[in-house]
Scaffold this motif. Structure first.
Motif, PDB file in Angstrom:
ATOM      1  N   ASN A 199       1.032  -1.630  -0.298  1.00  0.00           N
ATOM      2  CA  ASN A 199      -0.020   0.102   0.086  1.00  0.00           C
ATOM      3  C   ASN A 199       0.904   0.622  -0.236  1.00  0.00           C
ATOM      4  O   ASN A 199       0.476   2.363  -0.318  1.00  0.00           O
ATOM      5  CB  ASN A 199      -0.440  -0.365   1.255  1.00  0.00           C
ATOM      6  N   VAL A 257      -7.489   0.585  -4.910  1.00  0.00           N
ATOM      7  CA  VAL A 257      -6.600   0.590  -6.474  1.00  0.00           C
ATOM      8  C   VAL A 257      -7.811   1.118  -7.325  1.00  0.00           C
ATOM      9  O   VAL A 257      -7.852   1.517  -8.460  1.00  0.00           O
ATOM     10  CB  VAL A 257      -5.743  -0.179  -6.357  1.00  0.00           C
ATOM     11  N   TYR A 300      -7.988   4.514  -3.445  1.00  0.00           N
ATOM     12  CA  TYR A 300      -6.902   4.350  -3.079  1.00  0.00           C
ATOM     13  C   TYR A 300      -6.462   6.378  -2.746  1.00  0.00           C
ATOM     14  O   TYR A 300      -5.520   6.866  -1.780  1.00  0.00           O
ATOM     15  CB  TYR A 300      -5.928   4.037  -4.012  1.00  0.00           C
TER      16      TYR A 300
END
Lengths: 433, 338
Positions: B120, B247, B302
């Motif tokens: 991440n 994402v 994200y």
């Protein structure tokens, strides 16, 4: 009469005040601060040092930043007030003070923590001060059960179950003593208490609980933090370590081989290992030994470890007191026909503990300060929390304000403990010196 | 009572080595709470606010998983863990997952028997210097005094970097970030080195951030990501795809604001599959059909989470850099939802 005496004082002169230079502040200063060149120089140097520290500290303390929301705002406020240089940023104290005291405890439960502290105080008062009303001894007997109930909550019945175990043990001990003799009665009492705890307490109290769900909202140990966590660990360890330490000290002096070996082994093992190692054992090793499904509360683990640790030190302090007692005292107790426990309770322990007071209280203070080590294993005690607070972007970069505040909080507790020990020594002074 | 638990446990402890509880996902659902291991306090990544509510970039990953599995991003029990206790806590089942700026390395993945589910944040070790030093590259740091945390990989990376470049340095060992900051600002060391994200967070708090600069050289690879235990692949999938959903949502233009509208159905089949109006991806994971919609509604995609915690929308203000989407020249890339 030619040799007449020209003047005879017929009454006493009135007493005059001593010269101004020898009384009051001036006299005191001349006698104590400026009697000689060397002392005068040292005095001036000391005054300069005090001035130097205060001239830096006071402007730093007096800083118009109480209402600030972040470090940046603090700086703006300081600049707006026309001051410059490094000044304290008090906004962090305003915003986080409650958190530093209570950690993550739910705000609607703060009264429980405060009440618990009051009950501990009330329970300790009759033990600490002989002027406190004797009726408070009931609180003393009950607070080990009330306080955990207040702090952790949940149904009241499991706590009642634990308490009843002691009651069961006590009554078995009391009524079996005549029939079985002291030792067997003691064993019977302990066994019956454990039978109650392990087999009976759970189902019975569970049944009562399902009928009468009386209790407080359950609070997870993970919500404990800040000063409240330090006090929970510190006070439990302090209160638990003294009796445990006395038992260990007596065991170490015992003539019974197994008892003695166990006590010596325990004391020397614990004293040979740093506290931080034991904390890691509590937090990680136990986790590996226990099956994954078994949750064994981290704070209870830590409390047990810290208590065992301080008990080992306490045992040695008490042993020092026992060793300092003249042999005649033991012989006198025997001569009076007292059995072992009565001799310990009435003659040996009161004197041995009196001798050990400074050592005992030093150990207490040390234990309380050692609670800050739990931040290493991820518990958020005041020091751990200060790190977490700095991780808030608003307060990143603040150091002295937080450490200063934590230092003051700890000082208040440690200093009161040491003052109390001096009071106790004076009170118990029987003039053998 | 607690004691009897302990003694009982001791006796079975020797047998308990290989016992693994059945199905972390079922455990979490039964418990109604996700136990998530986080840092005890790291600016932008995890920290409790004044009300004791945890916030941060790592914290958002935990909240995303909680939203996917339980439908409630607040149903997380955060367990603050130190560098020393984090792996045992995860291995022993004290936490269900770890989201604690942990570098994905071979030995942690293979030897410690963990499963990293993604990255991440792509971090790397950088250097912070005062602009007054007049240095523009780390290669000009010959003879500098360097503040460095002891016992970390940064120490080894630093030694490697200076050796390969044939320059010398004088280390000033320090214990914590706060200590480093004080020493660096007082001029006791010329350079402070640690992960670039932490450097940016510290620099943002300086009285005059403009007087300090993070050098362009990044001397190590620090892919930070959430991880779970080996052996429970369903749970690993849940955590992996909860993160991937964030994402993918950014790539597909799904945000916390428009997710409610898009969830009713769009012309883009991949968005429909992601948000559950088409296909049965949620069912395959053992979750509700709208699991990913809940993730995005609660923590955002994200990019939103990045901006809010450590990016342009926060005081730290880290540029996306390597953490931009692959379409923008970064490394963040989610496999397709299909």
């Amino acid at each position: 009469m030619s040799d007449k005496i020209s003047f005879v004082r017929t009454e006493m002169l009135e007493q005059k005040a001593p010269p101004a230079s020898t009384t009051g502040f001036v006299g005191w200063a001349r006698a104590n601060l400026f009697n000689g060149i060397g002392n005068s120089v040292l005095t001036l140097l000391s005054i300069y040092c005090v001035y130097y520290v205060l001239s830096g500290l006071i402007p730093w303390l007096v800083s118009p930043t109480w209402k600030a929301e972040s470090l940046t705002q603090c700086r703006e406020m300081i600049a707006a007030a026309g001051k410059h240089g490094h000044l304290a940023c008090w906004g962090v104290v305003r915003e986080r003070f409650i958190q530093l005291l209570f950690g993550f405890y739910p705000p609607e439960g703060y009264w429980r923590v405060i009440l618990a502290l009051v009950i501990v105080g009330a329970g300790l008062a009759p033990v600490l001060f002989d002027k406190a009303p004797r009726k408070l001894l009931i609180v003393t007997a009950l607070f080990p059960f009330i306080v955990p109930f207040l702090l952790w909550g949940g149904l009241i019945w499991p706590y009642v179950g634990v308490l009843l175990g002691f009651v069961v043990g006590y009554f078995v001990l009391k009524y079996a003593a005549d029939a079985l003799g002291d030792l067997l009665a003691l064993i019977a009492g302990v066994v019956s208490a454990f039978v109650w705890w392990i087999f009976l307490s759970g189902p019975i109290m569970g049944a009562i609980g399902s009928v009468l769900p009386i209790g407080l909202e359950f609070v997870e140990s993970r919500s404990f933090g800040g000063l409240m966590l330090a006090l929970t660990i510190g006070l439990t360890a302090i209160l638990g370590s003294l009796p445990l330490g006395i038992v260990l000290a007596l065991g170490r002096q015992s003539d019974l081989l197994i008892v003695k070996a166990l006590c010596v082994g325990f004391i020397e093992f614990i004293r040979g290992v740093p506290l931080i190692t034991l904390l890691f054992v509590a937090s990680t090793l136990l986790n590996i030994f226990l099956p994954p499904s078994m949750e064994f509360d981290i704070i209870v683990r830590v409390i047990i470890m810290v208590t065992l640790f301080s008990a080992a030190y306490m045992a040695e302090v008490v042993r020092g007191g026992l060793a300092a007692l003249p042999k005649g005292q033991y012989e006198a107790a025997d001569a009076l026909g007292l059995d072992y426990w009565k001799a310990q309770r009435l003659i040996i322990m009161p004197q041995a503990l009196k001798i050990s007071i400074p050592g005992i209280v030093s150990t207490f203070i040390g234990v309380f300060k050692d609670t800050t080590l739990v931040s290493v294993i991820g518990l958020l005690d005041p020091l751990g929390l200060s790190n977490a607070i700095r991780a808030d972007q608003a307060w990143n970069g603040i150091v002295w304000e937080l450490y200063g505040l934590i230092g003051v909080l700890f000082f208040v507790f440690c200093f009161s403990m040491s003052r109390y020990s001096m009071y106790l020594e004076r009170k118990l002074q029987t003039g053998h010196k | 009572m607690k004691k009897s638990v302990l003694f009982g446990a001791m006796t079975v402890a020797t047998l308990a080595g290989g016992v693994v509880s059945a199905g972390t996902l079922d455990d979490v659902k039964a418990r109604g709470k996700l136990n998530c291991g986080v840092n005890t306090g790291l600016a932008g990544f995890s920290a409790p606010d004044a009300n004791g509510v945890w916030v941060g970039f790592d914290v958002d990953v935990c909240r995303a998983v909680a939203a996917a599995t339980l439908g409630d991003p607040m149903a997380v029990e955060f367990v603050p863990l130190s560098t020393k206790t984090r792996f045992t806590a995860l291995a022993a089942g004290e936490v269900d997952m770890l989201s604690r700026v942990t570098t994905w390395t071979f030995s942690r993945d293979v030897d410690l028997k963990f499963e990293f589910v993604g990255v991440n944040y792509y971090d790397g070790q950088g250097f912070l210097v005062p602009t007054a030093l007049g240095v523009t590259s780390a290669k000009e740091l010959d003879g500098a005094t360097v503040c460095i945390q002891t016992g970390t990989t940064t120490e080894l990376n630093l030694a490697d970097y200076f050796r390969t470049n044939g320059i010398t340095y004088e280390p000033v060992p320090i214990e914590t970030n706060a200590e480093a900051q004080a020493l660096y600002l007082s001029g006791s060391c010329d350079v402070y080195t640690t992960d670039a994200s932490a450097l940016a967070a510290q620099r943002a708090t300086f009285e005059t951030p403009g007087d300090h600069v993070v050098l362009p050289e990044i001397v190590s690879k620090e892919p930070l990501g959430p991880l779970v235990r080996h052996g429970d692949h369903q749970w690993g999938d849940v955590v992996r795809w909860s993160y991937n959903a964030m994402v993918a949502a950014e790539e597909l233009g799904v945000t916390s604001e428009n997710v409610a509208d898009l969830a009713t159905g769009t012309d883009n089949p991949e968005v429909n599959r992601l948000l559950g109006s088409e296909g049965s991806l949620g069912e395959m994971l053992g979750l509700e059909a709208d699991w990913a919609a809940k993730v995005i509604a609660s923590v955002g995609n994200y990019g939103e989470a990045f901006d809010r915690n450590i990016g342009a929308g926060s005081e730290i203000g880290i540029a996306r850099g390597l953490n931009a989407l692959w379409t923008d020249g970064g490394l963040q890339y989610s496999p397709p939802f299909r």
